[in-house]
Design a protein around this motif. Structure first.
Motif, mmCIF file in Angstrom:
data_model
loop_
_atom_site.group_PDB
_atom_site.id
_atom_site.type_symbol
_atom_site.label_atom_id
_atom_site.label_comp_id
_atom_site.label_asym_id
_atom_site.label_seq_id
_atom_site.Cartn_x
_atom_site.Cartn_y
_atom_site.Cartn_z
ATOM 1 N N ALA A 1 0.833 -1.211 0.000
ATOM 2 C CA ALA A 1 0.000 0.000 0.000
ATOM 3 C C ALA A 1 0.864 1.256 0.000
ATOM 4 N N ILE A 2 1.942 1.236 0.782
ATOM 5 C CA ILE A 2 2.858 2.378 0.825
ATOM 6 C C ILE A 2 3.528 2.570 -0.534
ATOM 7 N N ILE A 3 4.005 1.468 -1.129
ATOM 8 C CA ILE A 3 4.669 1.545 -2.432
ATOM 9 C C ILE A 3 3.700 2.046 -3.495
ATOM 10 N N PHE A 4 2.454 1.566 -3.434
ATOM 11 C CA PHE A 4 1.438 1.997 -4.405
ATOM 12 C C PHE A 4 1.225 3.510 -4.348
ATOM 13 N N GLY A 5 1.267 4.073 -3.149
ATOM 14 C CA GLY A 5 1.029 5.506 -3.002
ATOM 15 C C GLY A 5 2.055 6.377 -3.694
ATOM 16 N N PHE A 6 3.281 5.854 -3.914
ATOM 17 C CA PHE A 6 4.321 6.651 -4.559
ATOM 18 C C PHE A 6 4.020 6.909 -6.042
ATOM 19 N N SER A 7 3.134 6.119 -6.647
ATOM 20 C CA SER A 7 2.923 6.228 -8.094
ATOM 21 C C SER A 7 2.214 7.521 -8.486
#
Length: 617
Positions: A546-552
């Motif tokens: 979820a954290i990684i997804f937010g960077f997009s």
């Protein structure tokens, strides 16, 4: 003539044998080795030689391996166990398998196929570029000698230059324009030829595929060893080795892009999230060792790409390349500019060109038919844009956002949904629907709002909001929940009613999934799925993704004037719509499942009773 036909038929059966059959009539791999090689072939592709080194180069130093190995152990291995175990246990591809986990996860299963549907066509176009280099490797001198960029961009890709757009901090003034729309003849021809080879490899099912993989895996390994040996013997190759793993730049760990690229590389290289592992595993014997197989597949891929990267970094050292902060090089730069340029300066350049591009083609070919095995329709029509004179830019835009958005979100849903919704009726029956909804709303809502606040106000505030929402929601759920009729199996969770409620809310679905799958994949001397697997998926892997997804989303803001990146961004988000539609309207996806198997995901209320397999259901 009549006498010749039986002989030809025998030869055809020998070359393309019909697959073995299991007890239920489903095709079966000829051996466990065939399954493992096919699965490893889906992992070990040309990305191991060109995509992986480019990601390490852009994030040079030992710090790259921290997010990379975290994604391998916290996401890739647990998710691969899930995909293989459910495909094997329920004897179906991703849609059927996730339907058995919960009938509202048919959209999630479809989204895995969708990713393969999007990636497959441009992946094959990559192979057509390799074939153009392969054809030209027989010429003397090599046609890209002294003009590698001109040869790649003007001869191979042959794209017409785009007209750049303009934007301000708040709006787009002009969008980027792509004037080249014609198809490129040689690229079209090689693409069609590659699709033909892929079809030849799978048209008789796993019986033929099980033989092809011995060639597509064995030969590239030998060739890779040869190429690596030559690369590390080049002058100044040691400088490249230092860039590979001999430096430390810890400040890069604070940037989102290193985590995004690490997750994207792990998903692309291991094949998690593409759907073909469930498809491949559905042809296994039902009681095969799924846990051991999953670990072997991921470990072999990590070792192979870690070793294969020496080929690129030896050349990088030889050419005196150094990463420049803020300037990224893509996988295509390594594969089609850096390595070919170095080859022209080597003795026996024609041989090394032949070896490199033949290896890349065979590696990519094994990955291509793995993806096509999961998605077998309409692939040719969807790939036309990539062979046009704006195809390289289109490919770049689609690839970027499939990696950063679609794959990350799909694997997130695999981790979270399978351990939250499996046998949810048991949870609701024990602690009540209001408590179930409150807990899961705080679990998913905490991740959503935590990531949103992080980007708006900073990491400490986001973490506070996310954890705070989850803790408050959990306390409310425990307060309004019923006291369970059936006690948890562990004495630790039987101390009082609130702890028992928490066990049902947080751990029951995941534990029952482990128990029910182990009845099938953990038989005899097989490795069991460990108890910690489900909590790892739900409470570690899912929040990390979820954290990684937010960077997009901040990354997209910098490219919002480019229509092809906008297209890629939209195409990637269709996965979100598929998954949401599956949850809200599961009947829409029944057409993808055989009628007699559509009700398998509606498991009856039976708390703490082992479901096991289709037969026991």
């Amino acid at each position: 003539m009549v006498a010749i036909l039986p002989a030809l038929k025998k030869v055809g059966i020998w070359l393309a044998p019909p697959p073995q059959k299991s007890e239920d009539g489903r095709a079966q791999w000829p051996s466990r080795a065939a399954f493992l090689l096919a699965a490893m072939g889906g992992c070990a592709g040309m990305g191991n030689l060109i995509r992986y080194p480019s990601q390490v180069y852009n994030n040079n130093g030992l710090q790259w391996f921290i997010p990379y190995l975290m994604c391998v152990f916290l996401v890739a291995i647990p998710c691969l166990v899930l995909e293989i175990a459910i495909g094997q246990a329920y004897h179906g591809g991703s849609v059927v398998a996730f339907n058995n986990v919960n009938h509202r996860l048919k959209g999630l299963g479809s989204s895995l196929l969708y990713i393969g549907f999007i990636v497959g066509p441009y992946f094959v176009v990559n192979l057509s570029w390799i074939m153009i280099y392969f054809r030209n490797s027989f010429k003397s001198p090599l046609p890209w000698e002294g003009r590698s960029e001109e040869f790649f961009y003007q001869i191979v890709v042959a794209n017409v230059d785009a007209i750049p757009g303009n934007k301000t901090s708040t709006s787009v003034i002009d969008y980027t324009e792509y004037p080249g729309v014609k198809l490129i003849g040689e690229t079209v021809a090689w693409t069609a030829f590659t699709w033909f080879l892929v079809w030849v490899s799978i048209f008789r099912g796993v019986g033929l595929t099980g033989r092809v993989v011995y060639f597509t895996m064995g030969l590239p390994i030998i060739m890779t060893v040869v190429i690596v040996g030559r690369s590390v013997s080049l002058e100044n190759a040691g400088r490249g080795m230092k860039l590979y793993f001999g430096e430390w730049h810890g400040e890069k760990l604070a940037r989102g892009d290193i985590w995004q690229t690490a997750a994207g590389q792990v998903f692309f290289s291991t094949g998690v999230g593409f759907g073909y592992f469930s498809s491949y595993a559905s042809y296994n014997q039902k009681h095969s060792n799924a846990v051991m197989d999953s670990i072997l597949i991921v470990t072999s891929n990590v070792l192979f790409e870690g070793f294969a990267a020496f080929a690129a970094f030896g050349v990088i050292g030889y050419m005196g390349m150094s990463p420049v902060d803020g300037e990224r090089i893509g996988a295509f730069t390594i594969g089609f500019l850096t390595l070919p340029t170095a080859i022209t300066e080597l003795p026996a350049a024609k041989f090394w060109a032949f070896a490199l591009f033949f290896t890349l083609m065979v590696l990519g070919y094994s990955s291509a038919f793995a993806m096509l095995d999961a998605v077998v329709t309409l692939v040719m029509d969807s790939g036309i844009g990539y062979v046009a004179k704006f195809g390289f830019a289109l490919l770049t835009g689609i690839d970027r956002w499939i990696s950063d958005v679609a794959l990350v979100f799909v694997v997130f849903c695999e981790c979270a949904a399978s351990t939250s919704l499996y046998r949810w009726r048991d949870v609701v029956g024990q602690i009540g629907l209001p408590s179930f909804i409150t807990f899961n709303s705080s679990f998913f809502g905490g991740m959503f709002f935590g990531v949103a606040v992080t980007h708006a106000a900073g990491a400490p505030a986001g973490a506070g909001v996310g954890f705070g929402l989850f803790i408050v929601g959990t306390l409310v759920a425990l307060f309004i929940g019923k006291t369970p009729d059936y006690e948890p199996p562990s004495n630790y969770f039987n101390r009082n009613p609130y702890i028992s409620r928490f066990w049902y809310l947080a751990f029951y679905s995941g534990q029952q999934l482990v128990i029910d799958l182990n009845v099938i994949v953990g038989m005899g001397k097989n490795w069991n799925i460990p108890v910690v697997w489900a909590p790892l998926l739900r409470f570690i892997s899912a929040p990390t993704l979820a954290i990684i997804f937010g960077f997009s989303y901040p990354s997209f803001n910098a490219l919002r004037e480019d229509p092809l990146h906008i297209l890629g961004f939209v195409v990637a988000h269709i996965c979100l719509l598929l998954i949401s539609a599956g949850v809200l309207l599961p009947r829409w996806f029944d057409v993808l499942i055989p009628p007699k198997r559509r009700c398998e995901g509606k498991i009856v209320y039976a708390p703490n009773v082992v479901q096991g397999s289709l037969e026991t259901q």
